[in-house]
Motif scaffolding. Structure first.
Motif, mmCIF file in Angstrom:
data_model
loop_
_atom_site.group_PDB
_atom_site.id
_atom_site.type_symbol
_atom_site.label_atom_id
_atom_site.label_comp_id
_atom_site.label_asym_id
_atom_site.label_seq_id
_atom_site.Cartn_x
_atom_site.Cartn_y
_atom_site.Cartn_z
ATOM 1 N N GLU A 25 26.113 3.445 -39.307
ATOM 2 C CA GLU A 25 24.897 3.351 -38.665
ATOM 3 C C GLU A 25 24.691 5.099 -38.161
ATOM 4 O OE1 GLU A 25 22.613 2.231 -40.707
ATOM 5 O OE2 GLU A 25 24.060 0.294 -40.948
ATOM 6 N N LEU A 26 24.009 5.447 -37.790
ATOM 7 C CA LEU A 26 23.266 6.557 -37.795
ATOM 8 C C LEU A 26 23.996 6.163 -36.033
ATOM 9 C CD1 LEU A 26 23.068 9.558 -37.034
ATOM 10 C CD2 LEU A 26 20.412 8.670 -37.274
ATOM 11 N N GLN A 27 23.288 5.022 -35.612
ATOM 12 C CA GLN A 27 23.204 4.839 -33.910
ATOM 13 C C GLN A 27 24.770 5.141 -33.119
ATOM 14 O OE1 GLN A 27 20.578 5.392 -32.099
ATOM 15 N NE2 GLN A 27 22.248 4.592 -30.306
ATOM 16 N N THR A 28 25.425 4.358 -34.124
ATOM 17 C CA THR A 28 26.724 3.998 -33.769
ATOM 18 C C THR A 28 27.669 5.477 -33.851
ATOM 19 O OG1 THR A 28 26.866 1.782 -34.911
ATOM 20 C CG2 THR A 28 29.255 3.061 -34.813
ATOM 21 N N SER A 29 27.233 6.454 -34.888
ATOM 22 C CA SER A 29 27.533 7.663 -34.730
ATOM 23 C C SER A 29 27.031 8.487 -33.602
ATOM 24 C CB SER A 29 26.952 8.614 -36.171
ATOM 25 O OG SER A 29 27.365 10.251 -35.560
ATOM 26 N N VAL A 30 25.672 8.320 -33.385
ATOM 27 C CA VAL A 30 25.047 9.036 -32.076
ATOM 28 C C VAL A 30 25.667 8.948 -31.088
ATOM 29 C CG1 VAL A 30 23.238 10.088 -30.655
ATOM 30 C CG2 VAL A 30 23.408 9.468 -33.278
ATOM 31 N N GLN A 31 25.705 7.365 -30.611
ATOM 32 C CA GLN A 31 26.808 7.073 -29.298
ATOM 33 C C GLN A 31 27.779 7.460 -29.082
ATOM 34 O OE1 GLN A 31 24.402 5.218 -27.101
ATOM 35 N NE2 GLN A 31 26.300 6.097 -26.302
ATOM 36 N N GLY A 32 28.554 7.584 -30.304
ATOM 37 C CA GLY A 32 29.622 7.706 -30.526
ATOM 38 C C GLY A 32 30.369 8.799 -30.013
ATOM 39 N N VAL A 33 29.374 10.100 -30.558
ATOM 40 C CA VAL A 33 29.658 11.459 -29.673
ATOM 41 C C VAL A 33 29.158 11.662 -28.903
ATOM 42 C CG1 VAL A 33 28.855 13.568 -30.237
ATOM 43 C CG2 VAL A 33 29.461 12.390 -32.434
ATOM 44 N N ALA A 34 28.208 11.103 -27.945
ATOM 45 C CA ALA A 34 27.710 11.589 -26.730
ATOM 46 C C ALA A 34 28.909 10.600 -26.085
ATOM 47 C CB ALA A 34 26.667 10.092 -26.468
ATOM 48 N N ASP A 35 29.304 9.317 -25.895
ATOM 49 C CA ASP A 35 30.718 9.438 -24.818
ATOM 50 C C ASP A 35 31.231 10.322 -25.448
ATOM 51 O OD1 ASP A 35 28.894 6.703 -24.801
ATOM 52 O OD2 ASP A 35 30.483 5.595 -25.842
ATOM 53 N N VAL A 36 31.597 10.730 -26.759
ATOM 54 C CA VAL A 36 32.919 11.743 -26.553
ATOM 55 C C VAL A 36 32.985 12.403 -25.546
ATOM 56 C CG1 VAL A 36 34.503 13.322 -28.017
ATOM 57 C CG2 VAL A 36 33.438 11.015 -28.335
ATOM 58 N N VAL A 37 31.157 13.558 -25.556
ATOM 59 C CA VAL A 37 31.443 14.531 -24.548
ATOM 60 C C VAL A 37 31.219 13.877 -23.587
ATOM 61 C CG1 VAL A 37 29.518 16.069 -24.408
ATOM 62 C CG2 VAL A 37 30.218 15.673 -26.728
ATOM 63 N N GLU A 38 30.204 13.233 -22.952
ATOM 64 C CA GLU A 38 30.297 12.894 -22.064
ATOM 65 C C GLU A 38 32.289 13.053 -20.879
ATOM 66 O OE1 GLU A 38 28.192 9.363 -18.713
ATOM 67 O OE2 GLU A 38 28.076 9.424 -21.262
ATOM 68 N N ARG A 39 33.061 11.948 -21.746
ATOM 69 C CA ARG A 39 34.129 11.393 -21.586
ATOM 70 C C ARG A 39 35.220 13.258 -21.181
ATOM 71 N NH1 ARG A 39 35.425 8.684 -25.360
ATOM 72 N NH2 ARG A 39 34.345 7.242 -24.639
ATOM 73 N N HIS A 40 34.366 13.976 -22.231
ATOM 74 C CA HIS A 40 35.369 15.197 -22.407
ATOM 75 C C HIS A 40 34.841 16.407 -21.092
ATOM 76 C CE1 HIS A 40 38.933 13.452 -24.757
ATOM 77 N NE2 HIS A 40 37.573 13.027 -24.863
ATOM 78 N N MET A 41 33.911 16.183 -21.118
ATOM 79 C CA MET A 41 32.935 17.195 -20.253
ATOM 80 C C MET A 41 33.753 18.441 -19.118
ATOM 81 S SD MET A 41 29.112 16.333 -20.109
ATOM 82 C CE MET A 41 29.203 16.500 -18.551
ATOM 83 N N ALA A 42 34.697 17.712 -18.479
ATOM 84 C CA ALA A 42 35.657 18.421 -17.598
ATOM 85 C C ALA A 42 36.756 19.061 -17.836
ATOM 86 C CB ALA A 42 35.255 17.422 -16.096
ATOM 87 N N THR A 43 37.146 19.049 -19.190
ATOM 88 C CA THR A 43 38.078 19.189 -19.269
ATOM 89 C C THR A 43 38.159 20.730 -20.074
ATOM 90 O OG1 THR A 43 38.419 18.650 -22.173
ATOM 91 C CG2 THR A 43 39.135 16.879 -20.100
ATOM 92 N N SER A 44 39.409 21.175 -19.903
ATOM 93 C CA SER A 44 39.364 22.921 -20.534
ATOM 94 C C SER A 44 40.271 22.631 -21.897
ATOM 95 C CB SER A 44 39.805 23.604 -19.566
ATOM 96 O OG SER A 44 41.085 23.623 -19.305
ATOM 97 N N LYS A 45 40.775 21.386 -22.715
ATOM 98 C CA LYS A 45 41.208 21.704 -23.523
ATOM 99 C C LYS A 45 40.457 21.220 -25.117
ATOM 100 C CE LYS A 45 43.787 17.602 -21.457
ATOM 101 N NZ LYS A 45 43.973 16.637 -21.622
ATOM 102 N N ASN A 46 41.222 22.200 -25.537
ATOM 103 C CA ASN A 46 41.041 21.980 -26.807
ATOM 104 C C ASN A 46 41.108 21.313 -27.710
ATOM 105 O OD1 ASN A 46 39.887 25.213 -26.559
ATOM 106 N ND2 ASN A 46 42.329 25.199 -26.991
#
Length: 57
Positions: A25-46
């Motif tokens: 579902e769209l909500q699952t995708s949007v929440q998942g993308v937001a969680d991934v962004v938040e989890r990796h915001m402070a990293t400098s990895k590609n």
């Protein structure tokens, strides 16, 4: 650089206006993308990840 695959979500374009069933579902995708962004915001990895934070080749 953080690239995120949102998964095959329920959208008009992604399901041919409802003719095809999506994987998630769209909500699952949007929440998942937001969680991934938040989890990796402070990293400098590609990274190339999906909405569930799994690495993609």
């Amino acid at each position: 650089m953080l690239s995120i695959h949102p998964g095959w979500a329920r959208t008009a374009m992604g399901t041919f206006d409802g003719a095809v069933e999506p994987e998630i579902e769209l909500q699952t995708s949007v929440q998942g993308v937001a969680d991934v962004v938040e989890r990796h915001m402070a990293t400098s990895k590609n990274l190339y990840l999906d909405y569930e934070d799994s690495k993609l080749p």
